[in-house]
Design a protein around this motif. Structure first.
Motif, mmCIF file in Angstrom:
data_model
loop_
_atom_site.group_PDB
_atom_site.id
_atom_site.type_symbol
_atom_site.label_atom_id
_atom_site.label_comp_id
_atom_site.label_asym_id
_atom_site.label_seq_id
_atom_site.Cartn_x
_atom_site.Cartn_y
_atom_site.Cartn_z
ATOM 1 N N SER A 72 0.837 -1.097 -0.153
ATOM 2 C CA SER A 72 0.007 0.111 0.009
ATOM 3 C C SER A 72 0.828 1.345 0.048
ATOM 4 C CB SER A 72 -0.832 -0.103 1.239
ATOM 5 O OG SER A 72 -1.571 1.386 1.312
ATOM 6 N N ILE A 73 1.779 1.254 0.871
ATOM 7 C CA ILE A 73 2.821 2.795 0.974
ATOM 8 C C ILE A 73 3.365 2.386 -0.347
ATOM 9 C CG2 ILE A 73 4.661 3.557 2.268
ATOM 10 C CD1 ILE A 73 1.859 3.599 3.856
ATOM 11 N N LEU A 74 4.072 1.724 -1.000
ATOM 12 C CA LEU A 74 4.763 1.795 -2.252
ATOM 13 C C LEU A 74 4.020 2.296 -3.005
ATOM 14 C CD1 LEU A 74 7.362 1.317 -3.740
ATOM 15 C CD2 LEU A 74 6.534 -0.931 -4.135
ATOM 16 N N HIS A 75 2.599 2.140 -3.152
ATOM 17 C CA HIS A 75 1.646 2.512 -4.233
ATOM 18 C C HIS A 75 1.545 3.657 -4.001
ATOM 19 C CE1 HIS A 75 0.796 -0.977 -6.981
ATOM 20 N NE2 HIS A 75 0.733 -1.787 -5.887
ATOM 21 N N TYR A 76 1.292 4.307 -2.790
ATOM 22 C CA TYR A 76 0.902 5.842 -2.444
ATOM 23 C C TYR A 76 1.954 6.345 -2.941
ATOM 24 C CZ TYR A 76 0.750 9.975 0.376
ATOM 25 O OH TYR A 76 0.830 11.233 0.903
ATOM 26 N N ASN A 77 3.516 6.314 -2.537
ATOM 27 C CA ASN A 77 4.400 6.867 -2.879
ATOM 28 C C ASN A 77 4.507 7.197 -4.430
ATOM 29 O OD1 ASN A 77 5.152 7.517 -0.409
ATOM 30 N ND2 ASN A 77 6.711 5.730 -0.258
ATOM 31 N N LEU A 78 4.414 5.944 -5.229
ATOM 32 C CA LEU A 78 4.481 5.965 -6.786
ATOM 33 C C LEU A 78 3.406 6.672 -7.231
ATOM 34 C CD1 LEU A 78 5.337 4.728 -9.379
ATOM 35 C CD2 LEU A 78 3.969 3.071 -9.098
ATOM 36 N N ALA A 79 2.019 6.651 -6.586
ATOM 37 C CA ALA A 79 1.047 7.766 -7.203
ATOM 38 C C ALA A 79 1.415 9.342 -6.968
ATOM 39 C CB ALA A 79 -0.122 7.116 -6.235
ATOM 40 N N LEU A 80 2.038 9.574 -5.791
ATOM 41 C CA LEU A 80 2.403 10.687 -5.487
ATOM 42 C C LEU A 80 3.201 11.292 -6.355
ATOM 43 C CD1 LEU A 80 1.435 13.087 -3.473
ATOM 44 C CD2 LEU A 80 3.308 12.466 -2.198
ATOM 45 N N THR A 81 4.326 10.608 -6.968
ATOM 46 C CA THR A 81 5.359 11.095 -7.740
ATOM 47 C C THR A 81 4.553 11.267 -9.251
ATOM 48 O OG1 THR A 81 6.008 8.819 -8.506
ATOM 49 C CG2 THR A 81 7.408 10.115 -6.750
ATOM 50 N N TYR A 82 3.681 10.355 -9.725
ATOM 51 C CA TYR A 82 2.913 10.497 -10.744
ATOM 52 C C TYR A 82 2.050 11.859 -10.825
ATOM 53 C CZ TYR A 82 3.609 5.957 -13.112
ATOM 54 O OH TYR A 82 4.323 5.014 -13.898
ATOM 55 N N ALA A 83 1.464 12.047 -9.675
ATOM 56 C CA ALA A 83 0.640 13.312 -9.562
ATOM 57 C C ALA A 83 1.468 14.535 -9.589
ATOM 58 C CB ALA A 83 -0.125 13.080 -8.253
ATOM 59 N N TYR A 114 -4.125 8.249 -10.194
ATOM 60 C CA TYR A 114 -5.652 7.694 -9.884
ATOM 61 C C TYR A 114 -5.408 5.913 -9.707
ATOM 62 C CZ TYR A 114 -10.340 5.940 -10.184
ATOM 63 O OH TYR A 114 -11.644 5.385 -10.012
ATOM 64 N N LYS A 115 -4.526 5.347 -10.718
ATOM 65 C CA LYS A 115 -4.623 4.061 -10.559
ATOM 66 C C LYS A 115 -4.023 3.543 -9.245
ATOM 67 C CE LYS A 115 -2.303 0.383 -13.137
ATOM 68 N NZ LYS A 115 -1.352 -0.035 -14.082
ATOM 69 N N ASN A 116 -2.923 4.275 -9.082
ATOM 70 C CA ASN A 116 -2.009 3.926 -7.623
ATOM 71 C C ASN A 116 -2.568 4.329 -6.529
ATOM 72 O OD1 ASN A 116 0.623 2.231 -8.649
ATOM 73 N ND2 ASN A 116 0.244 3.809 -10.372
ATOM 74 N N PHE A 117 -3.172 5.427 -6.323
ATOM 75 C CA PHE A 117 -3.690 5.760 -5.252
ATOM 76 C C PHE A 117 -5.093 5.160 -5.000
ATOM 77 C CE2 PHE A 117 -2.368 10.498 -5.684
ATOM 78 C CZ PHE A 117 -1.218 10.515 -4.686
ATOM 79 N N SER A 118 -5.648 4.597 -5.964
ATOM 80 C CA SER A 118 -6.771 3.719 -5.671
ATOM 81 C C SER A 118 -6.308 2.348 -5.195
ATOM 82 C CB SER A 118 -7.718 3.325 -7.023
ATOM 83 O OG SER A 118 -8.259 4.704 -7.070
ATOM 84 N N LYS A 119 -5.361 1.853 -5.628
ATOM 85 C CA LYS A 119 -4.729 0.779 -5.481
ATOM 86 C C LYS A 119 -4.353 0.841 -3.866
ATOM 87 C CE LYS A 119 -2.977 -3.589 -6.387
ATOM 88 N NZ LYS A 119 -3.542 -4.599 -6.674
ATOM 89 N N SER A 120 -3.553 1.676 -3.469
ATOM 90 C CA SER A 120 -3.118 1.926 -2.364
ATOM 91 C C SER A 120 -4.103 1.891 -1.428
ATOM 92 C CB SER A 120 -2.387 3.229 -2.237
ATOM 93 O OG SER A 120 -1.777 3.610 -0.766
ATOM 94 N N TYR A 121 -5.106 2.748 -1.550
ATOM 95 C CA TYR A 121 -6.361 2.756 -0.638
ATOM 96 C C TYR A 121 -7.040 1.403 -0.504
ATOM 97 C CZ TYR A 121 -10.799 3.809 1.485
ATOM 98 O OH TYR A 121 -12.141 3.931 2.246
ATOM 99 N N HIS A 122 -7.242 0.718 -1.570
ATOM 100 C CA HIS A 122 -7.906 -0.687 -1.443
ATOM 101 C C HIS A 122 -6.996 -1.659 -0.562
ATOM 102 C CE1 HIS A 122 -10.511 0.955 -4.779
ATOM 103 N NE2 HIS A 122 -11.422 0.748 -3.707
ATOM 104 N N LEU A 123 -5.797 -1.347 -0.752
ATOM 105 C CA LEU A 123 -4.748 -2.532 -0.158
ATOM 106 C C LEU A 123 -4.797 -1.980 1.529
ATOM 107 C CD1 LEU A 123 -1.918 -2.607 -2.549
ATOM 108 C CD2 LEU A 123 -3.366 -4.698 -1.937
ATOM 109 N N ASP A 124 -5.268 -0.830 1.745
ATOM 110 C CA ASP A 124 -5.220 -0.502 3.205
ATOM 111 C C ASP A 124 -6.301 0.637 3.193
ATOM 112 O OD1 ASP A 124 -4.717 0.490 5.849
ATOM 113 O OD2 ASP A 124 -2.670 1.013 5.466
ATOM 114 N N ASN A 125 -7.453 0.445 3.785
ATOM 115 C CA ASN A 125 -8.502 1.378 3.590
ATOM 116 C C ASN A 125 -8.302 2.411 4.962
ATOM 117 O OD1 ASN A 125 -9.534 -0.092 5.917
ATOM 118 N ND2 ASN A 125 -11.245 -0.597 4.685
ATOM 119 N N SER A 126 -7.290 2.179 5.559
ATOM 120 C CA SER A 126 -6.961 3.209 6.602
ATOM 121 C C SER A 126 -5.912 4.425 6.310
ATOM 122 C CB SER A 126 -6.271 2.533 7.989
ATOM 123 O OG SER A 126 -5.078 2.201 7.539
#
Length: 787
Positions: A461-472, A481-493
């Protein structure tokens, strides 16, 4: 931009291949001069377009027939009273009865002419022509002229021309006969003959000096000879009221051709008729009033529903209004995909918006509240958002302190937190390497690290979040959007991932309703969170529920970069000037060398000033600030875009561009990132060929094939005139990011330009009636030879 030349288009206009802009003229001064600014299609050039002239000449013909008919009839009666008819000459021994010509009284001639004109206008041409020919035989002194008129109405142009030629030879109304002969020459497409008869009419003008329509003749002849100001003088100061509406119409046409669009509009509005709706629609489009233009063009299409020019003009206006779905429908309706005739009615030429590289245009369009449309608001939040390390329970303090400290130049403490967190797990060692690059503003390098890591750890989850942030931060919202969504669905907290997924999804036009409900439900179930918190406030912002942001401003909270920038955004949305100024001051104090914090503070301080004063303050104040330029050289797109825009307003692009070029020559580690910045500046410096070369090098040599780089390469290609390269790049950009409306819009324009109307309509339809307005692209009207 090419100078805009033409303003009035009749339903049957002809035109040339010259280019004109589909953009407004900003200001018209009292002395008649206009201030051009940086675009419905206006395409009829007064000096070259033949068919518009015909309408005016035909109107003239009818009027002259009436006047001549009455005057000649009166002359005939008076001469008959003084000199009784002479008996016919007998030439043979056998006596023959003389052929008596039918004689008419003046009132009867007047009635007959009116009847013939009415029949002709109603479509009963055969009966009308019989009456015209009957009138033409009543007196030889005007027979050739009237025969010419009759033949002209029959559209028998060679015989009409012959009749007018004989009338001129017989000295019968030589000026008007010459003008009518010019009409015939136009219809016969004989330019040399047209010029000859217009010159002849000019020579015979003195003969009509006592005629009631003399000023009209003068206006017409000067108009056809391209003496526009002389024509205007005559038409706007008529000696009599005959054909006042026609003269006003022609005056409006000339004013428009001279680019006095507002005066042309007011002149035509004074006499507007149902048949003028099309012309008025085009004129309003020319001045940039697209809503009014649309209204008139819709009326014109009701008046003449089969007129294809009206439909295409309306399609272009709908394009300007962002109603691209409507534009696509109109294009498909006119250019039937099964039709073999796909010649453009109004050709277009795709251009870059002048505000990208022209200082005057940029200043005219500049909005000082530049950070607060959706995209810039979300980009500010992405820019100040923290990166995350693994195992939030053990390292949340490290995340907060590490992410905050890096913005205040305490890199040592920040890295110590990150290094401590990296011992928690093996994956976090790799994550910290990417975060180190991101916090040093080498976003593209950080992105490359995270992309490689996510292949090894696809469910992190954290890896997808950081990747999404660089894409943004790179402007690739689809992958964000793809990686933020993936990060959230892997850890909805991971609420920040969920909120940022909503923002990036909104930017690419995704339906985020279900995701929004899920994130809100997850927040509501967390009893450890305050009712009003950062995450719910960010959702208020995304939902457009600005009033609820009041509670965020009232909360006591830590002054982190993210919370402070949300304070600034909320205060701006709520028009809370005090909190707006306070928030910007706090952010600048916290991050004194940060470019974005200083741009925001500068804008808050000077946003009430006139644009020229604002530009001067950029030169005198902002340009002297001691800033950390690494974010500009290597970092997120928002820094490049907003800093370059500020430089452009202040007239400093070329000066700073030289500094960036020198920096690139010295760079040893991250050459592609600084090359990106230089290429971007070349666009704003109006050096498109240089920008195109740099982007090609980035794509081919450095393998930088993210959607944003490819897209900007297409922008440079269009600016440099490489349309085929632009199409290829935009197709690639669209494949990489199908949601990129800018790419689709530019493709639509380019396909429409080359006559591929089906492909153009597909691109426009995919954007739909969304009110889309391109930041980069516009179009000029090309006057087609096929019109």
């Amino acid at each position: 931009m090419a100078e805009e030349e033409v303003i009035i288009l009749e339903a049957d206009d002809a035109s040339s291949k010259d280019e004109e802009s589909f953009a407004p003229i900003e200001e018209e001064h009292e002395d008649g001069e206009i201030t051009p600014s940086y675009v419905v299609p206006i395409n009829n050039e007064a000096s070259t377009h033949e068919k518009t002239k015909k309408k005016l000449l035909f109107l003239l013909i009818a009027g002259v027939v009436i006047l001549l008919g009455i005057s000649v009839a009166l002359l005939l009666i008076f001469s008959t009273k003084k000199n009784p008819p002479i008996a016919p000459v007998i030439t043979q021994k056998t006596e023959e009865k003389p052929i008596q010509k039918e004689q008419f009284s003046p009132s009867k001639i007047d009635t007959m002419i009116k009847k013939a004109h009415l029949l002709y206008e109603q479509g009963n041409k055969e009966e009308a022509l019989k009456i015209y020919e009957k009138i033409a035989t009543f007196n030889e002194s005007i027979s050739y002229y009237n025969i010419g008129v009759a033949k002209l109405k029959e559209q028998n142009f060679p015989e009409a021309l012959d009749a007018f030629k004989k009338a001129i030879q017989n000295k019968e109304h030589r000026c008007i006969s010459a003008i009518n002969a010019a009409v015939c020459a136009l219809e016969m497409k004989d330019d040399a003959l047209f010029t000859y008869y217009i010159d002849l009419a000019f020579a015979y003008l003195p003969e009509e000096s006592n005629a009631p329509l003399y000023s009209y003749y003068v206006g017409l002849v000067h108009y056809y000879k391209n003496f526009y100001y002389e024509a205007l003088s005559a038409l706007r100061h008529p000696e009599m009221e005959f054909y006042k509406e026609d003269q006003t119409y022609l005056a409006s046409k000339i004013l428009g051709s001279l680019q006095y669009n507002s005066l042309s509009l007011s002149t035509l509005e004074s006499i507007k008729q149902e048949s003028d709706h099309f012309t008025l629609g085009l004129l309003y489009a020319k001045t940039g009033d697209y809503q009014t233009a649309r209204t008139y063009l819709l009326k014109a299409s009701q008046y003449n529903p089969t007129q294809t020019k009206i439909k295409i003009a309306l399609a272009l206006v709908e394009n300007k209004l962002g109603n691209l779905g409507n534009s696509a429908t109109l294009i498909r309706d006119v250019y039937n995909v099964n039709s073999t005739d796909t010649k453009p009615i109004y050709g277009i030429h795709t251009i870059l918006k002048p505000s990208l590289f022209d200082i005057q245009s940029a200043q005219a369009e500049f909005e000082k509240e530049l950070f607060f449309n959706n995209e810039n608001t979300y980009n500010l939040l992405f820019y100040y958002a923290p990166y995350k390390v693994f195992d939030a329970k053990q390292t949340i303090d490290y995340i907060r302190k590490g992410s905050m400290n890096i913005f205040i130049d305490e890199i040592g403490p920040a890295l110590s937190y990150l290094k401590a967190s990296s011992t928690i797990s093996k994956v976090n060692i790799a994550i910290s390497q990417g975060i180190k690059k991101a916090l040093d503003f080498h976003v593209y390098e950080a992105n490359a690290i995270f992309v490689q890591m996510v292949e090894t750890y696809p469910n992190h989850s954290i890896l997808h979040y950081n990747l999404a942030l660089t894409y943004a931060q790179m402007g690739d919202y689809a992958n964000a959007y793809k990686n933020f969504s993936k990060s959230y669905h892997l850890d909805n907290s991971n609420y920040l991932a969920g909120v940022f997924a909503l923002m990036s999804g909104k930017l690419i036009g995704r339906d985020i309703t279900k995701l929004s409900e899920d994130v809100k439900d997850s927040l509501n179930k967390n009893t450890n969170l305050e009712k009003e918190n950062l995450y719910i406030s960010l959702i208020y912002l995304t939902d457009g529920n600005h009033f609820s942001l009041t509670r965020w401003l009232e909360l006591e909270k830590d002054d982190t970069p993210l919370s402070l920038v949300l304070n600034i955004i909320a205060a701006q949305k709520l028009h809370n000037e005090r909190m707006y100024h306070l928030g910007s001051q706090k952010l600048q104090t916290l991050l004194p060398k940060d470019i974005m914090a200083n741009i925001i503070a500068f804008n808050v301080k000077h946003n009430k000033k006139a644009i020229k004063t604002y530009a001067k303050e950029i030169q005198m104040e902002f340009n002297q600030l001691p800033l950390d330029y690494d974010a500009f050289y290597y970092g997120p797109n928002i820094v490049k875009e907003q800093y370059v825009k500020l430089l452009q307003i202040g007239g400093l692009v070329h000066q700073k561009r030289d500094g960036v070029r020198a920096k690139m020559e010295e760079e040893q580690e991250d050459i592609p990132s600084i090359m990106q910045t230089l290429a971007f500046m070349e666009i704003y410096a109006n050096r498109f060929e240089e920008a195109f070369t740099l982007y090609n090098k980035l794509i081919d040599d450095y393998q930088k094939r993210d959607t944003h780089t490819i897209f900007l390469a297409s922008v440079a290609a269009i600016g440099a005139g490489h349309s085929e390269n632009a199409i290829a790049l935009l197709e690639l950009s669209k494949l990489t990011d199908p949601s990129n409306a800018e790419s689709r819009y530019a493709l639509g324009l380019l396909y429409q330009e080359i006559g591929n109307f089906e492909a153009a309509s597909v691109q426009y339809r995919s954007i739909g009636n969304s009110g889309f307005s391109s930041r980069y692209f516009s179009f000029n009207i090309m006057k087609s030879a096929y019109m």
